[in-house]
Motif scaffolding. Structure first.
Motif, PDB file in Angstrom:
ATOM      1  N   UNK A  94       0.985  -1.105   0.144  1.00 37.20           N
ATOM      2  CA  UNK A  94      -0.297  -0.082   0.111  1.00 37.20           C
ATOM      3  C   UNK A  94       1.067   1.538   0.121  1.00 37.20           C
ATOM      4  N   UNK A  95       0.153   2.421  -0.969  1.00 35.07           N
ATOM      5  CA  UNK A  95       1.076   3.291  -0.888  1.00 35.07           C
ATOM      6  C   UNK A  95       0.261   5.197  -0.610  1.00 35.07           C
ATOM      7  N   UNK A  96       0.793   5.698  -0.109  1.00 40.33           N
ATOM      8  CA  UNK A  96       0.688   7.360  -0.354  1.00 40.33           C
ATOM      9  C   UNK A  96       1.444   8.390  -1.132  1.00 40.33           C
ATOM     10  N   UNK A  97       0.623   9.128  -2.130  1.00 37.88           N
ATOM     11  CA  UNK A  97       0.829  10.207  -2.366  1.00 37.88           C
ATOM     12  C   UNK A  97       0.683  11.487  -1.687  1.00 37.88           C
ATOM     13  N   UNK A  98       1.782  11.914  -1.282  1.00 40.61           N
ATOM     14  CA  UNK A  98       1.123  13.420  -0.689  1.00 40.61           C
ATOM     15  C   UNK A  98       1.689  14.618  -0.756  1.00 40.61           C
ATOM     16  N   UNK A  99       1.811  15.494  -0.346  1.00 41.10           N
ATOM     17  CA  UNK A  99       2.351  16.397  -0.929  1.00 41.10           C
ATOM     18  C   UNK A  99       2.509  17.668   0.583  1.00 41.10           C
ATOM     19  N   UNK A 100       3.971  18.293   1.195  1.00 36.91           N
ATOM     20  CA  UNK A 100       4.002  19.099   1.741  1.00 36.91           C
ATOM     21  C   UNK A 100       3.746  20.390   1.764  1.00 36.91           C
ATOM     22  N   UNK A 101       3.291  21.156   2.767  1.00 36.66           N
ATOM     23  CA  UNK A 101       3.743  22.205   2.443  1.00 36.66           C
ATOM     24  C   UNK A 101       3.929  23.667   3.602  1.00 36.66           C
ATOM     25  N   UNK A 102       5.257  24.324   3.391  1.00 37.40           N
ATOM     26  CA  UNK A 102       5.951  24.322   4.732  1.00 37.40           C
ATOM     27  C   UNK A 102       6.113  23.568   5.836  1.00 37.40           C
ATOM     28  N   UNK A 103       6.441  22.422   5.599  1.00 38.61           N
ATOM     29  CA  UNK A 103       6.759  21.508   6.464  1.00 38.61           C
ATOM     30  C   UNK A 103       5.793  20.571   7.298  1.00 38.61           C
ATOM     31  N   UNK A 104       4.417  20.874   6.309  1.00 42.73           N
ATOM     32  CA  UNK A 104       3.916  19.844   7.141  1.00 42.73           C
ATOM     33  C   UNK A 104       2.953  18.862   5.666  1.00 42.73           C
ATOM     34  N   UNK A 105       2.383  17.643   5.989  1.00 45.73           N
ATOM     35  CA  UNK A 105       1.616  17.162   5.474  1.00 45.73           C
ATOM     36  C   UNK A 105      -0.111  17.608   4.815  1.00 45.73           C
ATOM     37  N   UNK A 106       0.134  17.737   3.353  1.00 38.89           N
ATOM     38  CA  UNK A 106      -1.215  18.351   3.283  1.00 38.89           C
ATOM     39  C   UNK A 106      -2.267  17.126   3.646  1.00 38.89           C
ATOM     40  N   UNK A 107      -2.887  17.683   4.504  1.00 34.76           N
ATOM     41  CA  UNK A 107      -4.457  16.759   4.817  1.00 34.76           C
ATOM     42  C   UNK A 107      -3.886  14.956   5.104  1.00 34.76           C
ATOM     43  N   UNK A 108      -2.877  14.981   6.552  1.00 34.78           N
ATOM     44  CA  UNK A 108      -2.128  14.433   6.616  1.00 34.78           C
ATOM     45  C   UNK A 108      -2.989  13.096   7.061  1.00 34.78           C
ATOM     46  N   UNK A 109      -4.473  12.726   8.201  1.00 31.14           N
ATOM     47  CA  UNK A 109      -5.255  12.304   8.526  1.00 31.14           C
ATOM     48  C   UNK A 109      -6.417  11.689   7.405  1.00 31.14           C
ATOM     49  N   UNK A 110      -6.113  12.557   5.893  1.00 34.46           N
ATOM     50  CA  UNK A 110      -7.416  12.043   5.048  1.00 34.46           C
ATOM     51  C   UNK A 110      -6.553  10.884   4.492  1.00 34.46           C
ATOM     52  N   UNK A 111      -5.048  10.890   4.252  1.00 36.67           N
ATOM     53  CA  UNK A 111      -4.328   9.781   3.707  1.00 36.67           C
ATOM     54  C   UNK A 111      -4.149   8.777   4.537  1.00 36.67           C
ATOM     55  N   UNK A 112      -3.682   9.319   6.012  1.00 38.34           N
ATOM     56  CA  UNK A 112      -3.615   7.880   6.844  1.00 38.34           C
ATOM     57  C   UNK A 112      -4.983   7.045   6.975  1.00 38.34           C
ATOM     58  N   UNK A 113      -6.544   7.958   6.743  1.00 37.50           N
ATOM     59  CA  UNK A 113      -7.366   7.212   6.353  1.00 37.50           C
ATOM     60  C   UNK A 113      -7.554   6.148   5.434  1.00 37.50           C
ATOM     61  N   UNK A 114      -6.377   6.728   4.089  1.00 37.12           N
ATOM     62  CA  UNK A 114      -7.052   6.048   2.878  1.00 37.12           C
ATOM     63  C   UNK A 114      -6.359   4.456   2.904  1.00 37.12           C
ATOM     64  N   UNK A 115      -5.042   5.397   3.463  1.00 42.31           N
ATOM     65  CA  UNK A 115      -3.634   3.838   3.789  1.00 42.31           C
ATOM     66  C   UNK A 115      -4.155   2.844   4.528  1.00 42.31           C
ATOM     67  N   UNK A 116      -5.079   3.990   5.173  1.00 39.60           N
ATOM     68  CA  UNK A 116      -5.794   1.933   6.268  1.00 39.60           C
ATOM     69  C   UNK A 116      -6.391   1.300   6.037  1.00 39.60           C
ATOM     70  N   UNK A 117      -7.388   1.895   4.583  1.00 37.50           N
ATOM     71  CA  UNK A 117      -8.678   1.317   4.138  1.00 37.50           C
ATOM     72  C   UNK A 117      -7.790   0.522   2.895  1.00 37.50           C
ATOM     73  N   UNK A 118      -7.005   1.258   2.174  1.00 38.13           N
ATOM     74  CA  UNK A 118      -6.089   0.389   1.551  1.00 38.13           C
ATOM     75  C   UNK A 118      -5.250  -1.242   2.039  1.00 38.13           C
ATOM     76  N   UNK A 119      -4.966  -1.335   3.724  1.00 41.26           N
ATOM     77  CA  UNK A 119      -4.221  -2.326   3.911  1.00 41.26           C
ATOM     78  C   UNK A 119      -5.177  -3.153   4.769  1.00 41.26           C
ATOM     79  N   UNK A 120      -6.517  -2.710   5.256  1.00 40.45           N
ATOM     80  CA  UNK A 120      -7.509  -3.262   5.162  1.00 40.45           C
ATOM     81  C   UNK A 120      -7.632  -4.007   4.161  1.00 40.45           C
ATOM     82  N   UNK A 121      -8.296  -3.369   3.124  1.00 40.92           N
ATOM     83  CA  UNK A 121      -8.606  -4.079   1.837  1.00 40.92           C
ATOM     84  C   UNK A 121      -8.178  -5.466   1.352  1.00 40.92           C
TER      85      UNK A 121
END
Length: 305
Positions: free
Chosen positions: A38-65
């Motif tokens: 499983x993987x997530x492609x993300x973008x960091x702005x100003x040192x912070x990941x854009x919408x990390x919680x959404x990416x983490x949730x989607x990653x968890x869903x992929x791993x569950x699948x």
């Protein structure tokens, strides 16, 4: 960076930050052997990941699948991402977080016990937000491909895995015309998405995008654009559309974490809105500017507002 590393990027591999040249995994890793990861492609702005919680949730869903119980908390994964940014001294970056089922040699059948391989890579990007330069190469040429998205019953579309052969085959078709992105259809011949992007278009009645009921990846940027449009009172329709609906649209654009909002100039060689100039239409321009403004406010404390 340690002596001798020079400007070599540093990646995070199984809990350690290492130079890119030392960032290796076993040839028996299932992510390499079978795309079992499983993987997530993300973008960091100003040192912070854009919408990390959404990416983490989607990653968890992929791993569950995938039935991949890696045993790592989201906070631990986030720490590894943050450590990768810090090790490279990146404020604005492309990030890819991968979790494989690990080394399990010998058979196709995955074993219940998982010793996961976890890798984070980062590459620098320009500053985002207001007055930012786009990462993409300008308005895209979109081409319908013979390669179609498989049914979610065959390969779950909401699972973001290392198996990207479907998108690769679609991108190979583009070499004939030099188009930038594939317009992929579902098994019934309806519009689905790009090889690496979600699709939006407008026809004067609403902002439209293929429904997640089809083989569509639930993109994080896709969701953000829908939220922005709804906040602005712009009608949003998620539905099922024939390719001609996109070819005849007034405006077309693509979204993903890296491109953000990318206007489309042509669809199958037909100029969007007939002008052939590749200039983003008013709705595309508005949504792009509002997206930049949201990034500016949330990740740069509104420095350019």
């Amino acid at each position: 960076m340690s002596e001798g590393d020079g400007d070599e990027p540093r990646y995070h591999v199984d809990g350690e930050v290492v130079p890119a040249s030392a960032a290796t995994v076993s040839v028996e890793d299932r992510g390499f052997a079978y795309g079992d990861a499983a993987f997530e492609t993300m973008r960091a702005y100003g040192g912070e990941v854009f919408r990390w919680d959404d990416h983490a949730a989607r990653l968890a869903d992929t791993c569950e699948t995938l039935g991949l119980d890696h045993g790592l908390a989201d906070t631990e994964l986030k720490s590894r991402v943050d450590e990768t940014l810090a090790a490279n001294d990146f404020e604005d970056a492309y990030l890819k977080l991968s979790i494989t089922r690990g080394v399990q040699p010998g058979t196709l059948d995955p074993r219940p016990a998982v010793d996961p391989t976890v890798v984070v890579i980062a590459k620098p990007l320009p500053r985002g937000g207001v007055d930012s330069e786009p990462v993409h190469d300008g308005p895209a040429a979109l081409q319908t491909t013979k390669t179609r998205k498989p049914s979610s019953r065959a390969l779950p579309a909401d699972a973001k895995t290392h198996n990207y052969l479907n998108g690769i085959l679609a991108r190979l078709e583009l070499r004939v015309t030099g188009a930038d992105e594939a317009l992929m259809l579902d098994p019934e011949g309806n519009v689905a998405e790009g090889a690496t992007a979600n699709l939006f278009f407008a026809d004067g009645t609403a902002l439209k995008t293929p429904s997640l009921d089809g083989p569509i990846l639930p993109g994080v940027t896709r969701r953000t654009v829908i939220e922005i449009a709804e906040e602005e009172g712009i009608p949003v329709e998620e539905g099922t559309y024939a390719p001609d609906a996109v070819r005849e649209a007034d405006e077309v654009f693509l979204t993903n974490s890296t491109w953000e909002v990318r206007p489309v100039a042509t669809v199958d060689g037909i100029a969007v809105d007939g002008d052939g100039e590749g200039v983003a239409g008013p709705l595309t321009t508005l949504l792009s500017r509002l997206f930049d403004r949201r990034v500016e406010e949330e990740y740069y404390d509104g420095e350019r507002l």
